[in-house]
Design a protein around this motif. Sequence first.
Motif, mmCIF file in Angstrom:
data_model
loop_
_atom_site.group_PDB
_atom_site.id
_atom_site.type_symbol
_atom_site.label_atom_id
_atom_site.label_comp_id
_atom_site.label_asym_id
_atom_site.label_seq_id
_atom_site.Cartn_x
_atom_site.Cartn_y
_atom_site.Cartn_z
ATOM 1 N N PHE A 161 0.844 -1.196 0.000
ATOM 2 C CA PHE A 161 0.000 0.000 0.000
ATOM 3 C C PHE A 161 0.880 1.247 0.000
ATOM 4 C CE2 PHE A 161 -2.105 3.372 2.398
ATOM 5 C CZ PHE A 161 -3.422 3.373 1.946
ATOM 6 N N LEU A 162 1.895 1.280 0.886
ATOM 7 C CA LEU A 162 2.785 2.442 0.945
ATOM 8 C C LEU A 162 3.649 2.554 -0.305
ATOM 9 C CD1 LEU A 162 3.841 2.459 4.713
ATOM 10 C CD2 LEU A 162 2.048 3.804 3.571
ATOM 11 N N GLU A 163 4.018 1.433 -0.913
ATOM 12 C CA GLU A 163 4.748 1.465 -2.184
ATOM 13 C C GLU A 163 3.891 2.098 -3.281
ATOM 14 O OE1 GLU A 163 5.913 -2.590 -2.916
ATOM 15 O OE2 GLU A 163 7.421 -2.528 -1.324
ATOM 16 N N ALA A 164 2.623 1.761 -3.313
ATOM 17 C CA ALA A 164 1.708 2.336 -4.307
ATOM 18 C C ALA A 164 1.499 3.832 -4.052
ATOM 19 C CB ALA A 164 0.374 1.585 -4.292
ATOM 20 N N PHE A 165 1.433 4.223 -2.793
ATOM 21 C CA PHE A 165 1.321 5.643 -2.430
ATOM 22 C C PHE A 165 2.558 6.397 -2.925
ATOM 23 C CE2 PHE A 165 1.622 9.090 0.856
ATOM 24 C CZ PHE A 165 0.416 9.734 0.580
ATOM 25 N N ALA A 166 3.742 5.839 -2.691
ATOM 26 C CA ALA A 166 4.986 6.461 -3.151
ATOM 27 C C ALA A 166 5.024 6.556 -4.679
ATOM 28 C CB ALA A 166 6.190 5.680 -2.624
ATOM 29 N N ALA A 167 4.560 5.531 -5.355
ATOM 30 C CA ALA A 167 4.537 5.550 -6.821
ATOM 31 C C ALA A 167 3.635 6.662 -7.336
ATOM 32 C CB ALA A 167 4.086 4.186 -7.360
ATOM 33 N N ALA A 168 2.522 6.910 -6.658
ATOM 34 C CA ALA A 168 1.618 8.004 -7.057
ATOM 35 C C ALA A 168 2.313 9.358 -6.897
ATOM 36 C CB ALA A 168 0.329 7.954 -6.247
ATOM 37 N N TRP A 169 3.127 9.514 -5.853
ATOM 38 C CA TRP A 169 3.913 10.746 -5.691
ATOM 39 C C TRP A 169 4.839 10.934 -6.880
ATOM 40 C CZ3 TRP A 169 3.500 14.943 -2.872
ATOM 41 C CH2 TRP A 169 2.735 14.890 -1.693
ATOM 42 N N ASN A 170 5.523 9.881 -7.287
ATOM 43 C CA ASN A 170 6.470 9.984 -8.396
ATOM 44 C C ASN A 170 5.786 10.197 -9.738
ATOM 45 O OD1 ASN A 170 8.847 9.920 -6.905
ATOM 46 N ND2 ASN A 170 8.863 7.689 -6.851
ATOM 47 N N ARG A 171 4.520 9.799 -9.858
ATOM 48 C CA ARG A 171 3.730 10.069 -11.078
ATOM 49 C C ARG A 171 3.107 11.460 -11.039
ATOM 50 N NH1 ARG A 171 1.347 5.295 -9.666
ATOM 51 N NH2 ARG A 171 -0.670 6.319 -9.377
ATOM 52 N N HIS A 172 3.182 12.125 -9.885
ATOM 53 C CA HIS A 172 2.541 13.435 -9.669
ATOM 54 C C HIS A 172 1.029 13.306 -9.867
ATOM 55 C CE1 HIS A 172 6.488 15.869 -10.514
ATOM 56 N NE2 HIS A 172 6.707 14.745 -9.856
ATOM 57 N N ASP A 173 0.459 12.269 -9.291
ATOM 58 C CA ASP A 173 -0.955 11.924 -9.483
ATOM 59 C C ASP A 173 -1.746 12.209 -8.203
ATOM 60 O OD1 ASP A 173 -3.428 10.725 -9.943
ATOM 61 O OD2 ASP A 173 -2.557 8.908 -10.831
ATOM 62 N N VAL A 174 -2.240 13.442 -8.086
ATOM 63 C CA VAL A 174 -2.927 13.853 -6.856
ATOM 64 C C VAL A 174 -4.221 13.072 -6.638
ATOM 65 C CG1 VAL A 174 -4.220 15.836 -7.759
ATOM 66 C CG2 VAL A 174 -3.399 15.862 -5.392
ATOM 67 N N ASP A 175 -4.922 12.708 -7.704
ATOM 68 C CA ASP A 175 -6.152 11.924 -7.538
ATOM 69 C C ASP A 175 -5.847 10.564 -6.912
ATOM 70 O OD1 ASP A 175 -7.831 13.904 -8.588
ATOM 71 O OD2 ASP A 175 -7.571 13.163 -10.637
ATOM 72 N N ALA A 176 -4.800 9.917 -7.403
ATOM 73 C CA ALA A 176 -4.411 8.628 -6.824
ATOM 74 C C ALA A 176 -3.986 8.803 -5.371
ATOM 75 C CB ALA A 176 -3.287 7.991 -7.638
ATOM 76 N N LEU A 177 -3.196 9.842 -5.084
ATOM 77 C CA LEU A 177 -2.767 10.081 -3.702
ATOM 78 C C LEU A 177 -3.955 10.211 -2.767
ATOM 79 C CD1 LEU A 177 0.152 12.615 -4.161
ATOM 80 C CD2 LEU A 177 0.310 10.227 -3.441
#
Length: 129
Positions: A12-28
Motif C-alpha cells: 500500500f505504501l509502495e503504491a502511495f509512493a509511486a503516485a507521488w512519483n507520477r505526480h498523481d494527486v487523484d491517486a494520492l
Amino acid sequence: MQTAIPEVTTEFLEAFAAAWNRHDVDALMSFMTEDCVFESSAGADACGTRYVGSEAVRAAFAKVWAVFPDAQWAHARHFVHGDRGVSEWTFLGTRADGSRVEVHGCDLFTLRGGKILLKNSYRKSRSPS
C-alpha cells in the motif's frame, strides 16, 4: 456481520509512493481518509504547516509539484506496524531558480480504516559545510 477493514501493508505504501512519483494527486487522495491531515516538513509551527481535510491536503500535495516540477522520491523503504507506518526516501527536485535539492527524509503515517489519516513529513535540510 462485521465488514473487514482492509489492512495497510508495505505494498500500500509502495503504491502511495509511486503516485507521488507520477505526480498523481487523484491517486494520492484515494489513499487518504476524508478527514486526513498533512503535516509538512517546514512551516511556522512545531509540526510544520498543518493541512486538515481532503481539500486542503490535496492543494498542499499539488503545491509540492508547483515548487519542484521534477520532484521524485527515490530509494523508498517502507514498514507498517499496527496503525502506524513509515516511508523513508531520498527527495530529488529542482526549484524554479535551477537549484537542485537532494535530501533524505521520511513520512510517519497514522492509519485508520485501511487508509492514511495523518501524513507527518520530515526532510533533512542541507547547508554549506
